[in-house]
Design an enzyme around this catalytic site. Structure first.
Site, PDB file in Angstrom:
ATOM      1  N   LYS A 280      34.631  46.982  54.265  1.00 29.25           N
ATOM      2  CA  LYS A 280      35.098  46.083  54.214  1.00 29.25           C
ATOM      3  C   LYS A 280      35.956  44.979  53.327  1.00 29.25           C
ATOM      4  CE  LYS A 280      33.351  44.914  49.316  1.00 29.25           C
ATOM      5  NZ  LYS A 280      32.218  44.942  48.343  1.00 29.25           N
TER       6      LYS A 280
ATOM      7  N   SER B 192      35.243  38.386  40.784  1.00 27.83           N
ATOM      8  CA  SER B 192      36.568  38.187  41.863  1.00 27.83           C
ATOM      9  C   SER B 192      36.284  37.263  42.912  1.00 27.83           C
ATOM     10  CB  SER B 192      36.329  39.666  43.193  1.00 27.83           C
ATOM     11  OG  SER B 192      36.974  40.729  41.737  1.00 27.83           O
TER      12      SER B 192
HETATM   13  O1  PNS Z   1      32.047  45.770  43.123  1.00 25.82           O
HETATM   14  P1  PNS Z   1      31.439  46.035  43.815  1.00 25.82           P
HETATM   15  O2  PNS Z   1      31.809  45.567  45.152  1.00 25.82           O
HETATM   16  O3  PNS Z   1      29.491  45.251  43.694  1.00 25.82           O
HETATM   17  O4  PNS Z   1      31.151  47.198  44.359  1.00 25.82           O
HETATM   18  C1  PNS Z   1      29.757  48.840  45.040  1.00 25.82           C
HETATM   19  C2  PNS Z   1      30.205  49.609  44.601  1.00 25.82           C
HETATM   20  C3  PNS Z   1      31.395  50.111  45.162  1.00 25.82           C
HETATM   21  C4  PNS Z   1      30.295  50.437  42.946  1.00 25.82           C
HETATM   22  C5  PNS Z   1      28.770  50.168  45.460  1.00 25.82           C
HETATM   23  O5  PNS Z   1      29.371  49.408  47.046  1.00 25.82           O
HETATM   24  C6  PNS Z   1      29.262  51.723  45.595  1.00 25.82           C
HETATM   25  O6  PNS Z   1      29.068  52.184  44.902  1.00 25.82           O
HETATM   26  N1  PNS Z   1      29.360  52.184  46.684  1.00 25.82           N
HETATM   27  C7  PNS Z   1      30.160  53.737  47.353  1.00 25.82           C
HETATM   28  C8  PNS Z   1      29.097  53.786  48.443  1.00 25.82           C
HETATM   29  C9  PNS Z   1      27.707  54.301  47.479  1.00 25.82           C
HETATM   30  O7  PNS Z   1      27.682  55.715  46.861  1.00 25.82           O
HETATM   31  N2  PNS Z   1      26.481  53.939  47.951  1.00 25.82           N
HETATM   32  C10 PNS Z   1      25.177  54.635  47.843  1.00 25.82           C
HETATM   33  C11 PNS Z   1      24.371  52.944  46.568  1.00 25.82           C
HETATM   34  S1  PNS Z   1      23.785  51.931  47.637  1.00 25.82           S
END
Ligand code: PNS
Length: 161
Positions: free
Chosen positions: A42, A129
């Site tokens: 990302k 953000s």
């Molecule tokens: O602020 P965001 O970008 O909406 O946060 C998203 C986040 C970081 C919470 C999510 O992408 C995440 O948990 N990433 C870690 C990878 C993971 O566990 N993915 C499985 C859930 S689909």
């Protein structure tokens, strides 16, 4: 027993909307870990180190807030921290589908972990953000939308006065 919740996200950068959610979560939980996701796929404006520094500055006077980062699956991180609560803020219906999918996937991966959704405060409803970065790119004013240290960091990032 100390109850710890994990508040995960990209926090690129942290906004007053995030701060509001976290402060309100502290009314329910003893300790909140603000967990910044390191996702090399990302593209982010601020590095993880910069995001950590900005968030730590905001909460430097509150020992109940721990700012950390994680890689990999969120549920693995939550388990490592011996927690079973994930906090997510919800702004609008548009957030819902993504959050719903994520919460269900996490539930499938780790049924013992619960996701708690908190409604964003009315005054923060329009803040993300993404929009903050968009406004700052064109030298728009983000005062009151992000904390002062983030406002300064955005000005420096975009070379604005
Ligand atoms: O602020 P965001 O970008 O909406 O946060 C998203 C986040 C970081 C919470 C999510 O992408 C995440 O948990 N990433 C870690 C990878 C993971 O566990 N993915 C499985 C859930 S689909």
């Amino acid at each position: 027993m100390i109850k710890t919740a994990i508040y995960p996200g990209s926090f690129d950068p942290i906004t007053n909307g995030h701060i509001d959610i976290l402060k309100r979560a502290l009314k329910v939980f003893d300790r909140v870990i603000l967990a910044i996701a390191c996702n090399p796929r990302k593209h982010s404006l601020f590095t993880v180190e910069e995001r950590i520094r900005l968030a730590r500055e905001v909460f430097r006077n509150d020992k109940r807030v721990i700012v950390d980062s994680f890689t990999g699956l969120l549920v693995d991180y939550v388990r490592r921290k011996k927690s079973n609560v994930v906090i997510r803020g919800l702004r609008a219906v548009s957030d819902f589908e993504y959050e719903f999918q994520m919460a269900h996937m996490n539930m499938k991966l780790a049924p013992e972990i619960e996701t708690f959704f908190m409604m964003t405060g009315q005054e923060h409803f329009y803040i993300s953000s993404q929009t903050v970065k968009e406004v700052a790119t064109f030298s728009g004013c983000v005062k009151g939308i992000v904390p002062p240290n983030v406002e300064k960091a955005l000005r420096e990032k975009y070379g604005n006065k």
